[in-house]
Motif scaffolding. Structure first.
Motif, PDB file in Angstrom:
ATOM      1  N   LEU A 167      33.000  29.681  41.172  1.00 29.37           N
ATOM      2  CA  LEU A 167      34.652  29.681  40.563  1.00 29.37           C
ATOM      3  C   LEU A 167      34.642  31.083  40.421  1.00 29.37           C
ATOM      4  O   LEU A 167      34.403  31.787  39.671  1.00 29.37           O
ATOM      5  CB  LEU A 167      34.573  28.934  39.437  1.00 29.37           C
ATOM      6  N   LEU A 168      35.394  31.693  41.577  1.00 26.74           N
ATOM      7  CA  LEU A 168      35.644  33.240  41.354  1.00 26.74           C
ATOM      8  C   LEU A 168      37.072  33.399  40.675  1.00 26.74           C
ATOM      9  O   LEU A 168      38.254  32.941  40.924  1.00 26.74           O
ATOM     10  CB  LEU A 168      35.996  33.756  42.897  1.00 26.74           C
ATOM     11  N   VAL A 169      37.052  34.110  39.434  1.00 30.47           N
ATOM     12  CA  VAL A 169      37.845  34.201  38.567  1.00 30.47           C
ATOM     13  C   VAL A 169      38.613  35.637  38.551  1.00 30.47           C
ATOM     14  O   VAL A 169      37.734  36.594  38.406  1.00 30.47           O
ATOM     15  CB  VAL A 169      37.662  33.703  37.083  1.00 30.47           C
ATOM     16  N   GLY A 170      39.892  35.708  38.658  1.00 33.44           N
ATOM     17  CA  GLY A 170      40.622  37.190  38.557  1.00 33.44           C
ATOM     18  C   GLY A 170      42.027  36.945  39.382  1.00 33.44           C
ATOM     19  O   GLY A 170      42.359  35.710  39.709  1.00 33.44           O
ATOM     20  N   MET A 171      42.276  38.061  39.983  1.00 37.20           N
ATOM     21  CA  MET A 171      43.487  37.968  40.636  1.00 37.20           C
ATOM     22  C   MET A 171      43.557  37.634  41.832  1.00 37.20           C
ATOM     23  O   MET A 171      42.843  38.159  42.737  1.00 37.20           O
ATOM     24  CB  MET A 171      43.954  39.701  40.590  1.00 37.20           C
ATOM     25  N   SER A 172      44.179  36.296  42.080  1.00 39.24           N
ATOM     26  CA  SER A 172      43.834  35.679  43.357  1.00 39.24           C
ATOM     27  C   SER A 172      44.065  36.368  44.775  1.00 39.24           C
ATOM     28  O   SER A 172      43.503  36.280  45.665  1.00 39.24           O
ATOM     29  CB  SER A 172      44.464  34.456  43.539  1.00 39.24           C
ATOM     30  N   ASP A 173      45.026  37.053  44.760  1.00 39.17           N
ATOM     31  CA  ASP A 173      45.530  38.007  45.974  1.00 39.17           C
ATOM     32  C   ASP A 173      44.330  38.982  46.271  1.00 39.17           C
ATOM     33  O   ASP A 173      43.746  39.047  47.286  1.00 39.17           O
ATOM     34  CB  ASP A 173      46.877  38.274  45.941  1.00 39.17           C
ATOM     35  N   ARG A 174      43.736  39.516  45.323  1.00 41.54           N
ATOM     36  CA  ARG A 174      42.979  40.783  45.376  1.00 41.54           C
ATOM     37  C   ARG A 174      41.648  40.235  45.627  1.00 41.54           C
ATOM     38  O   ARG A 174      40.711  40.524  46.412  1.00 41.54           O
ATOM     39  CB  ARG A 174      42.752  41.519  44.239  1.00 41.54           C
ATOM     40  N   GLN A 202      41.647  39.150  49.335  1.00 44.53           N
ATOM     41  CA  GLN A 202      41.498  40.100  50.259  1.00 44.53           C
ATOM     42  C   GLN A 202      39.753  40.743  50.161  1.00 44.53           C
ATOM     43  O   GLN A 202      39.370  41.013  51.313  1.00 44.53           O
ATOM     44  CB  GLN A 202      42.317  41.434  49.608  1.00 44.53           C
ATOM     45  N   ALA A 203      39.346  40.776  49.081  1.00 41.80           N
ATOM     46  CA  ALA A 203      37.974  41.408  49.080  1.00 41.80           C
ATOM     47  C   ALA A 203      37.194  40.322  49.782  1.00 41.80           C
ATOM     48  O   ALA A 203      35.979  40.638  50.415  1.00 41.80           O
ATOM     49  CB  ALA A 203      37.413  41.377  47.415  1.00 41.80           C
ATOM     50  N   LEU A 204      37.124  39.042  49.787  1.00 44.18           N
ATOM     51  CA  LEU A 204      36.465  38.078  50.441  1.00 44.18           C
ATOM     52  C   LEU A 204      36.594  38.246  51.775  1.00 44.18           C
ATOM     53  O   LEU A 204      35.713  38.457  52.482  1.00 44.18           O
ATOM     54  CB  LEU A 204      36.847  36.635  50.292  1.00 44.18           C
ATOM     55  N   ILE A 205      37.747  38.624  52.269  1.00 44.91           N
ATOM     56  CA  ILE A 205      37.893  38.984  53.829  1.00 44.91           C
ATOM     57  C   ILE A 205      37.194  40.297  54.232  1.00 44.91           C
ATOM     58  O   ILE A 205      36.377  40.350  55.134  1.00 44.91           O
ATOM     59  CB  ILE A 205      39.305  39.149  54.075  1.00 44.91           C
ATOM     60  N   GLU A 206      37.331  41.147  53.296  1.00 44.35           N
ATOM     61  CA  GLU A 206      36.619  42.532  53.472  1.00 44.35           C
ATOM     62  C   GLU A 206      35.111  42.288  53.553  1.00 44.35           C
ATOM     63  O   GLU A 206      34.394  42.892  54.114  1.00 44.35           O
ATOM     64  CB  GLU A 206      37.123  43.622  52.338  1.00 44.35           C
ATOM     65  N   ALA A 207      34.564  41.301  52.760  1.00 48.87           N
ATOM     66  CA  ALA A 207      33.016  41.188  52.443  1.00 48.87           C
ATOM     67  C   ALA A 207      32.799  40.121  53.657  1.00 48.87           C
ATOM     68  O   ALA A 207      31.492  39.649  53.415  1.00 48.87           O
ATOM     69  CB  ALA A 207      32.809  40.448  51.215  1.00 48.87           C
ATOM     70  N   GLY A 208      33.560  39.838  54.462  1.00 48.70           N
ATOM     71  CA  GLY A 208      33.161  38.567  55.706  1.00 48.70           C
ATOM     72  C   GLY A 208      33.104  37.423  55.426  1.00 48.70           C
ATOM     73  O   GLY A 208      32.512  36.469  55.997  1.00 48.70           O
ATOM     74  N   ALA A 209      34.008  37.014  54.339  1.00 47.02           N
ATOM     75  CA  ALA A 209      34.184  35.497  54.284  1.00 47.02           C
ATOM     76  C   ALA A 209      35.550  35.283  54.258  1.00 47.02           C
ATOM     77  O   ALA A 209      36.337  35.033  53.278  1.00 47.02           O
ATOM     78  CB  ALA A 209      33.529  35.116  52.970  1.00 47.02           C
ATOM     79  N   PRO A 210      36.219  35.251  55.414  1.00 44.31           N
ATOM     80  CA  PRO A 210      37.528  34.745  55.625  1.00 44.31           C
ATOM     81  C   PRO A 210      37.694  33.360  55.248  1.00 44.31           C
ATOM     82  O   PRO A 210      36.546  32.632  55.086  1.00 44.31           O
ATOM     83  CB  PRO A 210      37.943  35.033  57.056  1.00 44.31           C
ATOM     84  N   ARG A 221      39.938  31.057  40.917  1.00 44.06           N
ATOM     85  CA  ARG A 221      40.784  30.753  39.790  1.00 44.06           C
ATOM     86  C   ARG A 221      41.508  31.922  39.363  1.00 44.06           C
ATOM     87  O   ARG A 221      41.115  32.764  39.026  1.00 44.06           O
ATOM     88  CB  ARG A 221      39.903  30.235  38.753  1.00 44.06           C
ATOM     89  N   HIS A 222      42.793  31.774  39.422  1.00 42.89           N
ATOM     90  CA  HIS A 222      43.750  33.045  39.076  1.00 42.89           C
ATOM     91  C   HIS A 222      43.572  33.347  37.904  1.00 42.89           C
ATOM     92  O   HIS A 222      43.673  32.380  36.760  1.00 42.89           O
ATOM     93  CB  HIS A 222      45.180  32.686  39.728  1.00 42.89           C
ATOM     94  N   ALA A 223      43.634  34.308  37.312  1.00 45.92           N
ATOM     95  CA  ALA A 223      44.005  35.051  35.983  1.00 45.92           C
ATOM     96  C   ALA A 223      44.453  36.286  36.143  1.00 45.92           C
ATOM     97  O   ALA A 223      44.170  37.206  37.129  1.00 45.92           O
ATOM     98  CB  ALA A 223      42.270  35.419  35.405  1.00 45.92           C
ATOM     99  N   SER A 224      45.577  36.715  35.563  1.00 45.14           N
ATOM    100  CA  SER A 224      46.329  37.593  35.753  1.00 45.14           C
ATOM    101  C   SER A 224      45.955  38.877  34.910  1.00 45.14           C
ATOM    102  O   SER A 224      46.722  39.889  35.302  1.00 45.14           O
ATOM    103  CB  SER A 224      47.974  37.269  35.277  1.00 45.14           C
ATOM    104  N   GLU A 225      45.181  38.927  34.032  1.00 45.14           N
ATOM    105  CA  GLU A 225      45.047  40.156  33.210  1.00 45.14           C
ATOM    106  C   GLU A 225      43.158  40.549  33.439  1.00 45.14           C
ATOM    107  O   GLU A 225      42.560  39.532  33.757  1.00 45.14           O
ATOM    108  CB  GLU A 225      45.276  39.752  31.689  1.00 45.14           C
ATOM    109  N   VAL A 226      43.046  41.606  32.962  1.00 46.27           N
ATOM    110  CA  VAL A 226      41.535  42.240  33.055  1.00 46.27           C
ATOM    111  C   VAL A 226      41.408  42.788  31.621  1.00 46.27           C
ATOM    112  O   VAL A 226      42.039  43.573  31.389  1.00 46.27           O
ATOM    113  CB  VAL A 226      41.465  43.063  34.035  1.00 46.27           C
ATOM    114  N   VAL A 227      40.162  42.435  31.113  1.00 46.58           N
ATOM    115  CA  VAL A 227      39.721  43.073  29.901  1.00 46.58           C
ATOM    116  C   VAL A 227      39.151  44.534  30.379  1.00 46.58           C
ATOM    117  O   VAL A 227      38.077  44.301  31.011  1.00 46.58           O
ATOM    118  CB  VAL A 227      38.810  42.194  29.145  1.00 46.58           C
ATOM    119  N   GLU A 228      39.803  45.577  29.932  1.00 51.25           N
ATOM    120  CA  GLU A 228      38.897  46.742  30.344  1.00 51.25           C
ATOM    121  C   GLU A 228      37.926  47.147  29.576  1.00 51.25           C
ATOM    122  O   GLU A 228      37.752  46.670  28.328  1.00 51.25           O
ATOM    123  CB  GLU A 228      40.081  48.025  30.472  1.00 51.25           C
TER     124      GLU A 228
END
Lengths: 357, 357
Positions: free
Chosen positions: A36-43, A46-54, A66-73
């Motif tokens: 379950l990959l959690v974070g900004m879904s569009d990014r 994109q990262a999955l495509i770049e890493a060879g998993a379209p 799973r989308h999450a709109s914020e990031v704890v810095e």
């Protein structure tokens, strides 16, 4: 049974460029894992495509975003992590554990924030007052020594050391170590005044428990591999860990400097490459990446913030192993056994134990 | 002015076969040193002859033998060392300091016993509640970091950290380091709960003092050389020291193993000999032998119990330097300056400081 791993894809110093390639590599090796990959879904997409998993990649059958709109810095305060960013990738990932959608959560985010969020969202196991941070350090036997606490608890009561022993033992067993791991209490030399009162009382509790307690150990025993589990308060454990990191770094630099000194020594370095490489591999801290936040109602693994993809994959593997081998159940069983055991095996009454001070 | 060094010749794992050759070698190099060799006089006389210094040797003009009929063994209890053996070489050697017959005392005996005897015989300096054990650890800058306390005080109040800072700074200056050494307080990571209350209060006291205080440091800073002096309680300091010893030993073993693996790697080891030798020399713990017992009314140096003659001579040299450069006066001057300074530079009232807890 498949193991479901929730990944805080945005956490750490690097975020997606590290977490996504690591996740895909891990997925290729662990055929029964689901992510379950959690974070900004569009990014993430994109990262999955770049890493060879379209989207067409067969790997995608075993992962969900799973989308999450914020990031704890990394430098966010605990306040911000806990209250300010309720839709952070860290918090959503930990939340998946609580909701029973994931079996383990892995994050490379800020340690303090991850502990605070995990504690708030998951709560502690019954019988555990405080969660702890545990890690594996390499030792001379070729195995590892599990040390806890590494910084979550700076002022400990005697019964907390006992709880650390219980959680550390369960962790060692879950990660493929001994069934009844040996436990040592970190203390100082024979010739000096042996430890403080809290540590002395902790030794009594550990001795009376059903754990495989072997008495006091000293700092050097961590690397001797004298026992499987070393328990200490978070202040002491953190200093031991950081001191070790500093020394290892200095020694590595010294070796490099000596070999770079002049043409002859450079040649030696070249010739010694196989030896130096093996040496480096043996000590590669990336191989030991993935500290466990134990004592929570869920398996949470903290990757080093600066981990690269290889190191992050190691942390994913560790979380997968811990979940697959029932870390939580093992802790709960040990606690239950102690409660059910004879008088000498009983868990102390926390109030009475605190009163001994 | 000559420096008079009292040597507990019977102490340590080896006793005379180490202490006498070290003493003679040291005497040859330090032309203004005078030695008081304390122990069983007939055995010392015999050892001197065996080490090439018969009664006719010119070296003998700068040494005297002082008889002591007993020896504190490495496993003697503090009770035995303090009350049972009143004529031990350790106690007589420390006594020479008190009587003004010696400027420094060096012993390889049991640390706890040496501290207890020294404290009992010498008492602490005015303004110092508790003596501490300080040592120099090599750091990346090529210099050393002075760390204290290493085990004499396991439960510290905030003002003790301040006193450690004063004593550590004086020690660094006396041993040829900076005039106003930088001081750091050992604490744990930014991202975790920063230290316990005692350490927080200690930071305030250090900040308000006239010391060159640079704030919190972490375990790795010991080896980074971030500051000249690192202060911590004796439990934490002892763990940091022992952990470092264990890690350094493991790494040394790893290198040896890798080079011994097969014929080719053995050849590499042979060719790399100059590099490996320099590396070993750089890390040779014998070069850092000689911990200082600071805060007493006398300069007492503790050699590692297992020291060989080379290491013991290093400890003698360290004691000689500390005495020659006025360690005690430097500590007393700093204390006096703090007492005389403005409000922000004053030493805290110990009673009030303790009451803050």
């Amino acid at each position: 049974m498949s193991v479901r791993v929730a990944i805080d894809c945005m956490g750490g110093d690097h975020g997606l460029p590290v977490t996504i390639p690591a996740a895909l590599s891990f997925l290729r090796h662990a055929s029964d894992a689901r992510l379950l990959l959690v974070g900004m879904s569009d990014r993430i997409e994109q990262a999955l495509i770049e890493a060879g998993a379209p989207a067409s990649s067969p790997l995608r059958n075993r992962l969900e975003i799973r989308h999450a709109s914020e990031v704890v810095e990394m430098d966010d305060s605990l306040q911000v992590a806990l209250r300010g960013k309720r839709d952070s990738s860290m918090r959503v990932a930990v939340g998946l554990l609580r909701e029973g959608q994931a079996d383990v959560c892995v994050s490379a985010g800020n340690t303090g924030a991850l502990m605070a969020v995990s504690r708030f969202v998951l709560k502690t196991l019954e019988g555990i007052d405080r969660p702890a941070i545990a890690t594996q350090m390499p030792n001379r036997t070729g195995g590892t020594t599990t040390v806890l606490d590494l910084g979550a608890n700076v002022d400990c009561e005697p019964e907390h050391y006992l709880q650390f022993g219980i959680m550390g033992s369960a962790l060692v067993s879950a990660l493929g170590g001994a069934d009844r791991p040996t436990v040592g209490l970190l203390n100082i030399g024979e010739e000096l005044i042996k430890g403080n009162d809290t540590v002395k009382q902790a030794a009594e509790l550990l001795r009376a428990s059903t754990l495989n307690f072997r008495g006091n150990v000293e700092g050097n025993d961590i690397y001797e591999g004298t026992v499987d589990v070393v328990v200490c308060d978070g202040f002491v454990g953190n200093v031991a860990l950081k001191t070790s990191e500093g020394l290892a770094k200095m020694l590595g630099d010294f070796i490099r400097e000596e070999y770079k000194r002049h043409v002859f020594t450079r040649l030696m370095a070249l010739l010694s490459y196989p030896v130096l490489r093996r040496f480096r591999k043996r000590l590669d801290h990336r191989r030991y990446n993935g500290a466990s936040l134990v004592g929570l109602r869920g398996v949470v693994i903290k990757s080093h913030g600066s981990a690269d993809a290889y190191a992050f994959e190691v942390a994913l593997q560790r979380g997968y192993d811990a979940a697959r081998n029932g870390l939580l159940q093992r802790i709960e069983e040990t606690l239950a056994r102690m409660r059910a055991g004879g008088p000498s095996a009983q868990l102390p009454d926390p109030v009475a134990a605190a009163g001994q001070n």
